[in-house]
Design a protein around this motif. Structure first.
Motif, PDB file in Angstrom:
ATOM      1  N   TRP A  64       8.470 -45.532   1.445  1.00 12.69           N
ATOM      2  CA  TRP A  64       7.100 -46.022   1.411  1.00 12.69           C
ATOM      3  C   TRP A  64       6.200 -45.161   2.286  1.00 12.69           C
ATOM      4  CZ3 TRP A  64       5.173 -50.383  -1.183  1.00 12.69           C
ATOM      5  CH2 TRP A  64       6.131 -51.123  -1.871  1.00 12.69           C
ATOM      6  N   SER A  65       4.930 -45.101   1.939  1.00 15.86           N
ATOM      7  CA  SER A  65       3.960 -44.424   2.802  1.00 15.86           C
ATOM      8  C   SER A  65       2.721 -45.297   2.923  1.00 15.86           C
ATOM      9  CB  SER A  65       3.592 -43.050   2.248  1.00 15.86           C
ATOM     10  OG  SER A  65       2.934 -43.180   1.008  1.00 15.86           O
ATOM     11  N   LEU A  66       2.029 -45.160   4.040  1.00 17.45           N
ATOM     12  CA  LEU A  66       0.818 -45.932   4.306  1.00 17.45           C
ATOM     13  C   LEU A  66      -0.381 -44.996   4.287  1.00 17.45           C
ATOM     14  CD1 LEU A  66       2.021 -48.115   7.317  1.00 17.45           C
ATOM     15  CD2 LEU A  66       2.035 -48.710   4.898  1.00 17.45           C
ATOM     16  N   SER A  67      -1.487 -45.455   3.722  1.00 18.88           N
ATOM     17  CA  SER A  67      -2.720 -44.676   3.729  1.00 18.88           C
ATOM     18  C   SER A  67      -3.898 -45.624   3.907  1.00 18.88           C
ATOM     19  CB  SER A  67      -2.868 -43.878   2.431  1.00 18.88           C
ATOM     20  OG  SER A  67      -2.941 -44.751   1.326  1.00 18.88           O
ATOM     21  N   TRP A  68      -5.051 -45.042   4.213  1.00 23.18           N
ATOM     22  CA  TRP A  68      -6.251 -45.831   4.505  1.00 23.18           C
ATOM     23  C   TRP A  68      -7.374 -45.518   3.531  1.00 23.18           C
ATOM     24  CZ3 TRP A  68      -6.159 -49.560   8.148  1.00 23.18           C
ATOM     25  CH2 TRP A  68      -5.120 -49.519   9.073  1.00 23.18           C
ATOM     26  N   LYS A  69      -8.187 -46.531   3.263  1.00 24.67           N
ATOM     27  CA  LYS A  69      -9.421 -46.366   2.504  1.00 24.67           C
ATOM     28  C   LYS A  69     -10.542 -47.077   3.257  1.00 24.67           C
ATOM     29  CE  LYS A  69      -7.390 -45.898  -2.043  1.00 24.67           C
ATOM     30  NZ  LYS A  69      -7.331 -46.409  -3.415  1.00 24.67           N
ATOM     31  N   VAL A  70     -11.672 -46.430   3.334  1.00 26.97           N
ATOM     32  CA  VAL A  70     -12.851 -47.028   3.960  1.00 26.97           C
ATOM     33  C   VAL A  70     -13.893 -47.213   2.866  1.00 26.97           C
ATOM     34  CG1 VAL A  70     -14.687 -46.698   5.655  1.00 26.97           C
ATOM     35  CG2 VAL A  70     -12.359 -46.000   6.203  1.00 26.97           C
ATOM     36  N   GLY A 108     -13.447 -48.294   0.004  1.00 26.34           N
ATOM     37  CA  GLY A 108     -12.866 -47.878  -1.269  1.00 26.34           C
ATOM     38  C   GLY A 108     -12.590 -46.395  -1.402  1.00 26.34           C
ATOM     39  N   SER A 109     -12.948 -45.604  -0.417  1.00 25.72           N
ATOM     40  CA  SER A 109     -12.768 -44.161  -0.502  1.00 25.72           C
ATOM     41  C   SER A 109     -11.675 -43.688   0.453  1.00 25.72           C
ATOM     42  CB  SER A 109     -14.083 -43.448  -0.154  1.00 25.72           C
ATOM     43  OG  SER A 109     -13.863 -42.049  -0.069  1.00 25.72           O
ATOM     44  N   SER A 110     -10.821 -42.773  -0.033  1.00 26.85           N
ATOM     45  CA  SER A 110      -9.785 -42.224   0.837  1.00 26.85           C
ATOM     46  C   SER A 110     -10.288 -40.999   1.600  1.00 26.85           C
ATOM     47  CB  SER A 110      -8.541 -41.872   0.021  1.00 26.85           C
ATOM     48  OG  SER A 110      -8.880 -40.975  -1.010  1.00 26.85           O
ATOM     49  N   SER A 111     -11.544 -40.622   1.363  1.00 26.12           N
ATOM     50  CA  SER A 111     -12.146 -39.524   2.119  1.00 26.12           C
ATOM     51  C   SER A 111     -12.724 -40.114   3.402  1.00 26.12           C
ATOM     52  CB  SER A 111     -13.254 -38.872   1.287  1.00 26.12           C
ATOM     53  OG  SER A 111     -13.886 -37.867   2.018  1.00 26.12           O
ATOM     54  N   ILE A 112     -11.995 -39.963   4.507  1.00 30.97           N
ATOM     55  CA  ILE A 112     -12.306 -40.672   5.747  1.00 30.97           C
ATOM     56  C   ILE A 112     -12.700 -39.683   6.838  1.00 30.97           C
ATOM     57  CG2 ILE A 112     -11.340 -42.156   7.540  1.00 30.97           C
ATOM     58  CD1 ILE A 112      -9.384 -43.184   5.400  1.00 30.97           C
ATOM     59  N   ARG A 113     -13.754 -40.009   7.532  1.00 33.41           N
ATOM     60  CA  ARG A 113     -14.152 -39.240   8.711  1.00 33.41           C
ATOM     61  C   ARG A 113     -13.564 -39.920   9.937  1.00 33.41           C
ATOM     62  NH1 ARG A 113     -20.021 -39.505   9.928  1.00 33.41           N
ATOM     63  NH2 ARG A 113     -19.181 -40.108  11.909  1.00 33.41           N
ATOM     64  N   GLY A 114     -12.283 -39.770  10.112  1.00 29.77           N
ATOM     65  CA  GLY A 114     -11.614 -40.414  11.232  1.00 29.77           C
ATOM     66  C   GLY A 114     -10.255 -39.791  11.453  1.00 29.77           C
ATOM     67  N   GLU A 115      -9.493 -40.349  12.364  1.00 32.76           N
ATOM     68  CA  GLU A 115      -8.159 -39.855  12.698  1.00 32.76           C
ATOM     69  C   GLU A 115      -7.118 -40.844  12.224  1.00 32.76           C
ATOM     70  OE1 GLU A 115      -6.923 -38.893  16.743  1.00 32.76           O
ATOM     71  OE2 GLU A 115      -9.004 -38.279  17.084  1.00 32.76           O
ATOM     72  N   GLU A 116      -6.124 -40.347  11.504  1.00 32.05           N
ATOM     73  CA  GLU A 116      -5.005 -41.182  11.088  1.00 32.05           C
ATOM     74  C   GLU A 116      -3.753 -40.729  11.817  1.00 32.05           C
ATOM     75  OE1 GLU A 116      -4.381 -41.968   6.816  1.00 32.05           O
ATOM     76  OE2 GLU A 116      -6.133 -40.689   6.552  1.00 32.05           O
TER      77      GLU A 116
END
Length: 75
Positions: free
Chosen positions: A10-16, A18-26
């Motif tokens: 499994w892998s985890l990802s983030w959406k802000v 609705g968009s996976s183009s994030i201006r942040g740190e994962e």
């Protein structure tokens, strides 16, 4: 955080909003195998304060192969 998952791929990802183009740190951890045979994973998303104040929703999505993703959202 995802807990008591199986199998390990499994892998985890983030959406802000609705968009996976994030201006942040994962940051993500690899899956950890527990004594009961299940895995857990964690992922942290850090957003700049000025972006966080404008966000409508943040979603963490867990995916494994071609299975339907599982997600949880904060509004």
């Amino acid at each position: 955080m995802a807990n008591k998952g199986y199998p390990s791929g499994w892998s985890l990802s983030w959406k802000v909003d609705g968009s996976s183009s994030i201006r942040g740190e994962e940051s993500r951890s690899p899956g950890v195998l527990h004594n009961d045979g299940h895995y857990s994973w964690s992922s942290t998303l850090r957003l700049p304060a000025e972006q966080w104040e404008k966000v409508g929703s943040v979603t963490c999505e867990a995916t494994q192969g071609s299975q339907t993703p599982v997600s949880a959202s904060l509004r």
